[in-house]
Motif scaffolding. Sequence first.
Motif, PDB file in Angstrom:
ATOM      1  N   ALA A  50      35.902  38.667  50.639  1.00 29.24           N
ATOM      2  CA  ALA A  50      37.062  39.525  50.905  1.00 29.24           C
ATOM      3  C   ALA A  50      38.129  38.836  51.742  1.00 29.24           C
ATOM      4  O   ALA A  50      39.171  39.429  52.008  1.00 29.24           O
ATOM      5  CB  ALA A  50      36.598  40.799  51.609  1.00 29.24           C
ATOM      6  N   THR A  51      37.892  37.580  52.127  1.00 28.34           N
ATOM      7  CA  THR A  51      38.861  36.868  52.970  1.00 28.34           C
ATOM      8  C   THR A  51      39.868  36.063  52.159  1.00 28.34           C
ATOM      9  O   THR A  51      40.836  35.543  52.729  1.00 28.34           O
ATOM     10  CB  THR A  51      38.135  35.920  53.945  1.00 28.34           C
ATOM     11  N   SER A  52      39.657  35.925  50.850  1.00 31.74           N
ATOM     12  CA  SER A  52      40.574  35.073  50.084  1.00 31.74           C
ATOM     13  C   SER A  52      40.519  35.407  48.606  1.00 31.74           C
ATOM     14  O   SER A  52      39.584  36.067  48.133  1.00 31.74           O
ATOM     15  CB  SER A  52      40.216  33.588  50.285  1.00 31.74           C
ATOM     16  N   GLY A  53      41.533  34.927  47.876  1.00 30.45           N
ATOM     17  CA  GLY A  53      41.540  35.028  46.428  1.00 30.45           C
ATOM     18  C   GLY A  53      42.224  36.266  45.891  1.00 30.45           C
ATOM     19  O   GLY A  53      42.554  37.198  46.625  1.00 30.45           O
ATOM     20  N   GLN A  54      42.421  36.280  44.559  1.00 24.60           N
ATOM     21  CA  GLN A  54      43.076  37.394  43.895  1.00 24.60           C
ATOM     22  C   GLN A  54      42.134  38.580  43.797  1.00 24.60           C
ATOM     23  O   GLN A  54      40.913  38.426  43.755  1.00 24.60           O
ATOM     24  CB  GLN A  54      43.541  36.977  42.506  1.00 24.60           C
ATOM     25  N   THR A  55      42.720  39.760  43.754  1.00 28.29           N
ATOM     26  CA  THR A  55      41.950  40.989  43.603  1.00 28.29           C
ATOM     27  C   THR A  55      41.978  41.451  42.150  1.00 28.29           C
ATOM     28  O   THR A  55      42.732  40.922  41.324  1.00 28.29           O
ATOM     29  CB  THR A  55      42.527  42.102  44.483  1.00 28.29           C
ATOM     30  N   ALA A  56      41.180  42.465  41.849  1.00 26.86           N
ATOM     31  CA  ALA A  56      41.219  43.054  40.509  1.00 26.86           C
ATOM     32  C   ALA A  56      42.594  43.647  40.220  1.00 26.86           C
ATOM     33  O   ALA A  56      43.081  43.582  39.090  1.00 26.86           O
ATOM     34  CB  ALA A  56      40.134  44.129  40.384  1.00 26.86           C
ATOM     35  N   PHE A  79      34.643  46.827  34.147  1.00 26.71           N
ATOM     36  CA  PHE A  79      34.436  46.475  35.550  1.00 26.71           C
ATOM     37  C   PHE A  79      33.672  45.160  35.680  1.00 26.71           C
ATOM     38  O   PHE A  79      33.982  44.334  36.546  1.00 26.71           O
ATOM     39  CB  PHE A  79      33.709  47.614  36.281  1.00 26.71           C
ATOM     40  N   GLN A  80      32.683  44.957  34.817  1.00 22.79           N
ATOM     41  CA  GLN A  80      31.956  43.687  34.837  1.00 22.79           C
ATOM     42  C   GLN A  80      32.900  42.524  34.550  1.00 22.79           C
ATOM     43  O   GLN A  80      32.865  41.496  35.235  1.00 22.79           O
ATOM     44  CB  GLN A  80      30.832  43.699  33.794  1.00 22.79           C
ATOM     45  N   ALA A  81      33.732  42.680  33.527  1.00 17.53           N
ATOM     46  CA  ALA A  81      34.647  41.608  33.139  1.00 17.53           C
ATOM     47  C   ALA A  81      35.613  41.263  34.264  1.00 17.53           C
ATOM     48  O   ALA A  81      35.856  40.080  34.555  1.00 17.53           O
ATOM     49  CB  ALA A  81      35.418  42.019  31.884  1.00 17.53           C
ATOM     50  N   LEU A  82      36.184  42.283  34.897  1.00 13.97           N
ATOM     51  CA  LEU A  82      37.130  42.041  35.982  1.00 13.97           C
ATOM     52  C   LEU A  82      36.458  41.354  37.161  1.00 13.97           C
ATOM     53  O   LEU A  82      37.020  40.432  37.771  1.00 13.97           O
ATOM     54  CB  LEU A  82      37.765  43.350  36.433  1.00 13.97           C
ATOM     55  N   ARG A  83      35.246  41.795  37.488  1.00  9.04           N
ATOM     56  CA  ARG A  83      34.525  41.181  38.604  1.00  9.04           C
ATOM     57  C   ARG A  83      34.260  39.700  38.338  1.00  9.04           C
ATOM     58  O   ARG A  83      34.429  38.845  39.208  1.00  9.04           O
ATOM     59  CB  ARG A  83      33.202  41.915  38.809  1.00  9.04           C
ATOM     60  N   ILE A  84      33.855  39.379  37.120  1.00  6.23           N
ATOM     61  CA  ILE A  84      33.588  37.988  36.768  1.00  6.23           C
ATOM     62  C   ILE A  84      34.859  37.163  36.848  1.00  6.23           C
ATOM     63  O   ILE A  84      34.861  36.034  37.356  1.00  6.23           O
ATOM     64  CB  ILE A  84      32.958  37.910  35.364  1.00  6.23           C
ATOM     65  N   GLU A  85      35.975  37.712  36.361  1.00  6.56           N
ATOM     66  CA  GLU A  85      37.253  37.000  36.397  1.00  6.56           C
ATOM     67  C   GLU A  85      37.734  36.802  37.824  1.00  6.56           C
ATOM     68  O   GLU A  85      38.150  35.698  38.206  1.00  6.56           O
ATOM     69  CB  GLU A  85      38.293  37.768  35.584  1.00  6.56           C
ATOM     70  N   VAL A  86      37.698  37.858  38.623  1.00  2.44           N
ATOM     71  CA  VAL A  86      38.192  37.782  40.004  1.00  2.44           C
ATOM     72  C   VAL A  86      37.443  36.715  40.792  1.00  2.44           C
ATOM     73  O   VAL A  86      38.040  35.956  41.569  1.00  2.44           O
ATOM     74  CB  VAL A  86      38.058  39.160  40.695  1.00  2.44           C
ATOM     75  N   ASN A  87      36.143  36.626  40.584  1.00  2.00           N
ATOM     76  CA  ASN A  87      35.314  35.726  41.385  1.00  2.00           C
ATOM     77  C   ASN A  87      34.977  34.398  40.702  1.00  2.00           C
ATOM     78  O   ASN A  87      34.260  33.584  41.287  1.00  2.00           O
ATOM     79  CB  ASN A  87      34.016  36.452  41.766  1.00  2.00           C
ATOM     80  N   GLY A  88      35.508  34.196  39.492  1.00  2.00           N
ATOM     81  CA  GLY A  88      35.235  32.948  38.780  1.00  2.00           C
ATOM     82  C   GLY A  88      33.744  32.687  38.622  1.00  2.00           C
ATOM     83  O   GLY A  88      33.282  31.551  38.721  1.00  2.00           O
ATOM     84  N   GLU A  89      32.981  33.733  38.333  1.00  2.00           N
ATOM     85  CA  GLU A  89      31.526  33.628  38.399  1.00  2.00           C
ATOM     86  C   GLU A  89      30.922  32.657  37.388  1.00  2.00           C
ATOM     87  O   GLU A  89      30.025  31.878  37.736  1.00  2.00           O
ATOM     88  CB  GLU A  89      30.898  35.012  38.220  1.00  2.00           C
TER      89      GLU A  89
END
Length: 338
Positions: A146-152, A223-233
């Motif tokens: 939660a300290t960095s990066g783009q959000t959903a 929601f799964q897709a967005l989470r994977i994209e946001v975090n570059g999983e």
Amino acid sequence: MDDATADRTVPVGDAASRHVPVLLERCLELLAPALEPADAVMVDSTLGMGGHTEGVLRRFPHVRVIGLDRDTQALDLAGERLAPFGDRFTGVHAVYDEIRDVLRRLGIPAVHAVLMDLGVSSLQLDETERGFSYAQDAPLDMRMDATSGQTAADVLNTYDERDLARVLRVYGEERFAPRIARAIVRARTVAPLTRTSELVDLVRASIPAAARATGGHPAKRTFQALRIEVNGELETLERALPESIEALVVGGRIVVEAYQSLEDRLVKHALAAGATSSAPPDLPVLPPTHEPYLRLVTRGAEEADEAELARNPRSQSVRLRAAERVRPTPDHLRRRAA
């Protein structure tokens, strides 16, 4: 950890009461041969709230664990949970593809075991304000760190329609991805999307009623897709697997729990590649430099049994794989990976 989005919110409390580690006993069984040496070190690459690490520290009183997590809140909670073990536990704020950099900084040349419990953690699911849940209204965040990066919200409000559809189709395996992407772009021309409830309503309206009647919550895949994209999983996992294997001593083991098909496919391919000869199939004699450097410990992917499902419903989709390093990685394969 778990790839599904929670349908409930667990009250805030200590980590032990909030988190039941998935397939803990099986993980400990698979790790045990590698953790026999008196100086054994394990890396828990996805520490979360520390359930698996606590199990290891209790079962193997001589083992030291290095716990990595990108989530500072998880590190704090796990640190409190694992404080009784003193310097046998070290928590590090890092993503798991940084494993060898972390070990270099700690002066550890190699480790005896690596454990990965992929996907979103219990903490992230249960904290409504993190925005991972389609069942609770919250800001569209979904960042594991939660300290960095783009959000959903950043993704939904800035990606063009084609890219949104690609994310939903590839990472969520959502067959109505174009319709959902079109609805998102149309809605944001009126006002930016900021809340999970807004996205749930858009997804529900974009999926035909007949399709909504089966397959669980209609927003689950989005929601799964967005989470994977946001975090570059998936990109991170693709880097982390060879880095983790290279961090192992000969005789060391890697144990990975995956919760959705895209993750499990990457794990399967990485372990199978190491357990297969790299020589051309028509060679009459197998050169030593092409012999496998891994041995598969599990037969295919193991799943949770009825007892585990009753104890921990979040184990429903788990796929567990493990391998043991039997020799150093051949130079030509290490160069290719680099």
